[in-house]
Design an enzyme around this catalytic site. Structure first.
Site, PDB file in Angstrom:
ATOM      1  N   GLY A  97       0.817  -1.210   0.000  1.00  6.37           N
ATOM      2  CA  GLY A  97       0.000   0.000   0.000  1.00  6.37           C
ATOM      3  C   GLY A  97       0.845   1.251   0.000  1.00  6.37           C
ATOM      4  O   GLY A  97       0.572   2.214  -0.736  1.00  6.37           O
ATOM      5  N   ILE A 141      -4.851 -19.002  -2.129  1.00  6.76           N
ATOM      6  CA  ILE A 141      -5.896 -19.641  -2.924  1.00  6.76           C
ATOM      7  C   ILE A 141      -7.035 -18.663  -3.249  1.00  6.76           C
ATOM      8  O   ILE A 141      -7.583 -18.680  -4.356  1.00  6.76           O
ATOM      9  CB  ILE A 141      -6.416 -20.920  -2.212  1.00  6.76           C
ATOM     10  N   LEU A 144      12.400   2.818   6.650  1.00  6.60           N
ATOM     11  CA  LEU A 144      12.510   4.275   6.733  1.00  6.60           C
ATOM     12  C   LEU A 144      12.111   4.753   8.119  1.00  6.60           C
ATOM     13  O   LEU A 144      11.345   4.095   8.832  1.00  6.60           O
ATOM     14  CB  LEU A 144      11.597   4.927   5.677  1.00  6.60           C
ATOM     15  N   GLY A 166     -15.312   4.730  18.232  1.00  2.45           N
ATOM     16  CA  GLY A 166     -15.348   3.328  18.615  1.00  2.45           C
ATOM     17  C   GLY A 166     -16.789   2.866  18.709  1.00  2.45           C
ATOM     18  O   GLY A 166     -17.722   3.661  18.552  1.00  2.45           O
ATOM     19  N   CYS A 181     -16.290  11.537  17.060  1.00  3.13           N
ATOM     20  CA  CYS A 181     -17.403  10.601  16.977  1.00  3.13           C
ATOM     21  C   CYS A 181     -17.829  10.166  18.386  1.00  3.13           C
ATOM     22  O   CYS A 181     -18.414  10.952  19.113  1.00  3.13           O
ATOM     23  CB  CYS A 181     -17.031   9.406  16.089  1.00  3.13           C
ATOM     24  N   GLY A 204     -16.005   9.963  20.873  1.00  2.00           N
ATOM     25  CA  GLY A 204     -15.313  10.887  21.773  1.00  2.00           C
ATOM     26  C   GLY A 204     -16.097  12.169  22.000  1.00  2.00           C
ATOM     27  O   GLY A 204     -16.046  12.756  23.089  1.00  2.00           O
ATOM     28  N   GLN A 262     -19.500  12.196  21.773  1.00  2.00           N
ATOM     29  CA  GLN A 262     -20.672  11.750  22.539  1.00  2.00           C
ATOM     30  C   GLN A 262     -20.338  11.580  24.013  1.00  2.00           C
ATOM     31  O   GLN A 262     -21.144  11.922  24.886  1.00  2.00           O
ATOM     32  CB  GLN A 262     -21.202  10.445  21.939  1.00  2.00           C
ATOM     33  N   ARG A 299     -23.944   5.309  13.971  1.00  2.00           N
ATOM     34  CA  ARG A 299     -25.372   5.000  14.032  1.00  2.00           C
ATOM     35  C   ARG A 299     -26.101   5.823  15.085  1.00  2.00           C
ATOM     36  O   ARG A 299     -27.316   5.893  15.083  1.00  2.00           O
ATOM     37  CB  ARG A 299     -25.587   3.524  14.396  1.00  2.00           C
ATOM     38  N   HIS A 337     -15.365  12.405  11.249  1.00  2.00           N
ATOM     39  CA  HIS A 337     -13.985  11.922  11.360  1.00  2.00           C
ATOM     40  C   HIS A 337     -13.058  12.827  10.547  1.00  2.00           C
ATOM     41  O   HIS A 337     -12.733  12.519   9.394  1.00  2.00           O
ATOM     42  CB  HIS A 337     -13.889  10.485  10.856  1.00  2.00           C
ATOM     43  N   GLU A 394      -9.929  13.201  10.719  1.00  2.00           N
ATOM     44  CA  GLU A 394      -8.630  12.591  10.418  1.00  2.00           C
ATOM     45  C   GLU A 394      -8.594  11.980   9.009  1.00  2.00           C
ATOM     46  O   GLU A 394      -7.518  11.853   8.417  1.00  2.00           O
ATOM     47  CB  GLU A 394      -8.286  11.512  11.455  1.00  2.00           C
TER      48      GLU A 394
END
Length: 547
Positions: free
Chosen positions: A18, A147, A240, A353, A380, A382, A384, A474, A519, A521
């Site tokens: 990635g 596989i 690195l 979370g 999020c 955090g 609440q 949610r 979010h 971030e």
């Protein structure tokens, strides 16, 4: 028509496909080309949305509401190109699409097989947006020989064969292990990995060899000979100090030149690497250091909060400050006083979370930050938890809590300051959800608009009255408690356009205390730090100077 680069891996997983893909995308951009990056994952989950963070790391969310692999976060951070739903696919999604077509009768009663039906579905996915960019980089998850990955490799073989010659290349990442007893690098695992690729009809054009030790010319020549690639297409990849060194390091190793040579692009445009030189300058010439506590529940696996860790680094770069993030398990604060743990930090961050575990500890962290005037960023869940803390300790709602915890426990214990979101507006239509709905893909997902309150701290941070940020949740803070909480100093400073959903809260008369339902971030980049993280780190720097 885009040129395609397929990135595969061999020998072992977690080699950094990635990161290599993202760095190559950044280097091609530096040469003036447009790019898009894609991830093909062989697992049978439809998407990573319902997978445990301990199992798979964080779930990255796109503007158009796709729950994807965390590698798409790397792609965005390195290229600045916003990912889309069509940039992430799994075996589960492919097979689901094929079976839906079979049920509809699209195949006219034919026997459904991996070849051609599954491979055709994969090729259809690869062709999406074919005419939009100069280069399409497609990373295949797992390692050659797995596989479950075989249908993807076969589809790629067909895809390369069907396109004009010279329009597609294969880049293969392998490991060169070092045997300390004999004091030498071993090339045989790489040879076997390439042989495995060749046995399914694929041959690498570029080999990227991960190694902890310098690769001598003699070994590169040996690899080139036995793996049937040119010596200058055997690219060393060393460990690195920071992932943001990858574009410059891969450029020094000749990766972008080897790729362009494989396509026969000559003379190639010269790269402009000023952006990445500035990134490295900011990282390596920090003028101070701040300590940030991240109080979460998935602290055993750093990849569970990958984007948050990177966004804090970006915020540090914006302030030429090194951010030392330390992970603290929220459950500790359910047994112990948080003060000895948190008093030496310059700022506190409580991330998102799911579930009740650790939430009382997060509430105590929010209380400590509010009372001790320490900069606090709640994301999020955090946010609440910060609202529940204020409701309990300032507004007199003693048993304030979230419906999420009652639903999980199967009994009513809390006054629901946070409730299950049953409907919301998305674009021009209303989305409805029930508790009994499937878990996968049923949250409020993707980019939504928020209107910021004039004169609020967040309006100053963003420098704009309207913003757009990505969501994944949610449950929502109940607007009926707004007046009671605002009288106590918790200001609802960001709202959805219809005024029904709180997006941002902040504490009045506090140096820096902000909770956001979204979010931030996910949109931060090293060359464009998110304004909330940049200002959060600035506030931490201010605290560090007072200590």
């Amino acid at each position: 028509m885009a040129r395609y680069i397929f990135i595969t891996g061999g020998v072992v997983s977690s080699l950094g496909k990635g990161l290599a893909s993202a760095a190559l995308g950044a280097l091609l951009q530096a040469r003036g080309y447009t790019v898009r990056l894609r991830k093909l994952d062989p697992y049978l989950n439809v998407d990573p949305g319902t997978m445990s963070p301990f199992e798979h790391g964080e779930v990255f969310v796109t503007d158009d509401g796709a729950e994807t692999d965390l590698d798409l976060g790397h792609y965005e951070r390195f290229t600045g190109v916003s990912a889309r739903q069509t940039d992430s696919i799994s075996s589960g999604r492919i097979y689901s699409n094929v079976l839906e077509k079979e049920r509809r009768g699209d195949y006219l009663g034919k026997t459904i097989q991996v070849i051609p039906h599954v491979t055709n579905e994969i090729k259809n996915f690869l062709r999406i947006g074919d005419d939009e960019v100069d280069f399409m980089l497609c990373e295949i998850g797992g390692t050659v020989g797995d596989i479950e990955g075989l249908p993807f490799f076969e589809a790629i073989r067909q895809f390369i064969h069907e396109r004009p010659r010279g329009q597609s290349i294969l880049m293969h990442l392998t490991l060169l292990p070092y045997l300390a007893a004999s004091g030498e690098l071993k090339t045989k695992p790489t040879q076997h990995s390439v042989k495995e690729l060749q046995s399914i009809g694929l041959a690498p054009d570029v080999l990227v060899c991960r190694s902890e030790h310098p690769i001598p010319d003699r070994e590169r020549e040996k690899i080139a000979l036995f793996c049937n690639v040119r010596k200058d297409a055997v690219i060393p990849a060393y460990d690195l100090k920071t992932i943001y060194e990858a574009p410059l390091a891969y450029h020094r190793a000749g990766l972008d030149q080897a790729v362009l040579d494989a396509f026969g692009i000559t003379p190639a445009p010269k790269p402009n690497l000023a952006r990445w030189e500035d990134v490295m300058d900011r990282l390596t010439h920090a003028e101070g250091e701040v300590r940030v506590a991240i109080v979460g529940k998935y602290t055993q696996l750093e990849d569970a909060y990958k984007s948050i860790a990177e966004a804090l680094t970006h915020g540090g770069m914006a302030n030429r400050t090194k951010v030392r993030a330390e992970w603290i398990d929220a459950e500790i604060f359910e047994r112990e006083d948080p003060a000895p743990w948190l008093e030496n930090f310059h700022a506190i961050l409580v991330p998102g979370g799911f579930g009740e575990r650790g939430t009382e500890g997060k509430i105590k962290a929010a209380q400590f930050a509010r009372e001790k005037k320490i900069p606090y960023l709640g994301i999020c869940l955090g946010m609440q938890m910060a609202v529940i803390e204020a409701a309990r300790n300032l507004a007199g709602v003693k048993n304030a809590g979230s419906e999420e915890f009652d639903h999980e426990a199967g009994e009513k214990r809390f006054t629901p300051v946070v409730y299950h979101l049953k409907e919301w507006v998305q674009g021009n239509h209303v989305v409805a959800r029930k508790l009994t709905d499937d878990k996968g893909g049923t949250m409020r997902l993707g980019a939504y608009t928020a209107h910021l309150k004039d004169g609020s701290r967040v309006a100053g941070v963003y420098g704009a009255p309207v913003i757009e940020e990505r969501h994944r949740h949610r449950y929502e803070v109940d607007i009926q408690y707004r007046d009671k909480l605002e009288k106590c100093g918790l200001i609802f400073s960001g709202m959805s356009p219809d005024g029904r959903l709180p997006e941002i809260v902040e504490v009045k008369d506090h140096p820096w205390f902000i909770g956001v339902q979204f979010h931030p971030e996910l949109k931060s980049k090293p060359f464009a730090p998110h304004p909330l993280f940049a200002d959060f780190v600035r506030a931490a720097v201010d605290v560090s100077r007072l200590v």
